[in-house]
Design an enzyme around this catalytic site. Structure first.
Site, PDB file in Angstrom:
ATOM      1  N   HIS A  78       4.301  15.579 -19.960  1.00 46.84           N
ATOM      2  CA  HIS A  78       4.415  15.384 -21.411  1.00 46.84           C
ATOM      3  C   HIS A  78       3.130  15.826 -22.115  1.00 46.84           C
ATOM      4  O   HIS A  78       3.182  16.458 -23.167  1.00 46.84           O
ATOM      5  CB  HIS A  78       4.721  13.926 -21.749  1.00 46.84           C
ATOM      6  CG  HIS A  78       6.186  13.618 -21.781  1.00 46.84           C
ATOM      7  ND1 HIS A  78       6.944  13.766 -22.918  1.00 46.84           N
ATOM      8  CD2 HIS A  78       7.027  13.171 -20.824  1.00 46.84           C
ATOM      9  CE1 HIS A  78       8.188  13.430 -22.659  1.00 46.84           C
ATOM     10  NE2 HIS A  78       8.268  13.067 -21.389  1.00 46.84           N
ATOM     11  N   LYS A 127      15.271  15.276 -25.935  1.00 47.83           N
ATOM     12  CA  LYS A 127      14.798  14.391 -27.007  1.00 47.83           C
ATOM     13  C   LYS A 127      13.344  14.643 -27.366  1.00 47.83           C
ATOM     14  O   LYS A 127      13.003  14.855 -28.522  1.00 47.83           O
ATOM     15  CB  LYS A 127      14.946  12.914 -26.611  1.00 47.83           C
ATOM     16  CG  LYS A 127      16.325  12.453 -26.304  1.00 47.83           C
ATOM     17  CD  LYS A 127      16.349  10.991 -25.887  1.00 47.83           C
ATOM     18  CE  LYS A 127      15.515  10.649 -24.686  1.00 47.83           C
ATOM     19  NZ  LYS A 127      15.923  11.249 -23.417  1.00 47.83           N
ATOM     20  N   SER A 128      12.481  14.586 -26.369  1.00 52.55           N
ATOM     21  CA  SER A 128      11.042  14.697 -26.631  1.00 52.55           C
ATOM     22  C   SER A 128      10.673  16.067 -27.187  1.00 52.55           C
ATOM     23  O   SER A 128       9.888  16.170 -28.139  1.00 52.55           O
ATOM     24  CB  SER A 128      10.236  14.410 -25.359  1.00 52.55           C
ATOM     25  OG  SER A 128      10.390  13.061 -24.979  1.00 52.55           O
ATOM     26  N   ALA A 183       2.325   7.029 -27.451  1.00 49.75           N
ATOM     27  CA  ALA A 183       2.910   6.961 -26.114  1.00 49.75           C
ATOM     28  C   ALA A 183       3.051   5.504 -25.684  1.00 49.75           C
ATOM     29  O   ALA A 183       2.100   4.732 -25.775  1.00 49.75           O
ATOM     30  CB  ALA A 183       2.025   7.715 -25.125  1.00 49.75           C
TER      31      ALA A 183
END
Length: 173
Positions: free
Chosen positions: A47, A12-13, A31
């Site tokens: 991330h 997804k990210s 975030a």
């Protein structure tokens, strides 16, 4: 608005980041994670390492509507952590969390004026049945909020094993 959902580690990210970068040279990464413990610190660092210096990162764990994102391409990552923060802050009151999440999302839509809003969320209802009442309540809450947010999207994708599958929107049925 583009809505992207899927299971944990479904891609997804990464997909959302590539989409945002295809639309802007300087997107915003909104975030929602809180720095709960060392494991979350490692996840946050991973991330951050996945993104380059062209990203502007804004951390906002609960009040997304208060962030100035007008005219920008914005990636909200992710609804599940945002909802966890609300649920936790409201002493695990699922009904109260649902109401607050809906109100806050409407405020985001009414006030953000983002050029493009890309929203990532987990699809947690396709997994094992939760073992305790609070976890089951959160799975239900996540499902209701996912439906609510995805209904406001112009496009929606389900991530499966790193592949984006475009879903039909209600208006296309």
């Amino acid at each position: 608005m583009v809505y992207i959902s899927g299971g944990q580690r479904s891609g997804k990210s990464g997909y959302a980041q590539r989409l945002a970068r295809s639309l802007s040279d300087s997107p915003i990464y909104l975030a929602t994670a809180r720095h709960w413990d060392e494991d979350f610190e490692r996840r946050i660092a991973r991330h951050q390492a996945d993104r380059g210096a062209e990203w502007t990162t804004i951390e906002e764990p609960r009040y997304l509507s208060q962030v100035d994102i007008a005219g920008r391409v914005v990636l909200v990552d992710c609804v599940t952590l945002w909802l966890t923060n609300i649920y936790s802050d409201l002493s695990f009151d699922a009904d109260g969390a649902l109401q607050e999440a809906r109100r806050e999302w409407q405020d985001v839509l009414l006030g953000s004026r983002a050029e493009t809003l890309i929203v990532v969320s987990n699809e947690i209802g396709m997994s094992l049945h939760a073992a305790d009442a609070s976890s089951r309540a959160f799975v239900d809450l996540q499902g209701w909020v996912n439906q609510y947010i995805s209904a406001t999207a112009d496009e929606a994708y389900l991530m499966v094993s790193g592949r984006a599958i475009r879903t039909l929107l209600t208006s296309e049925l």
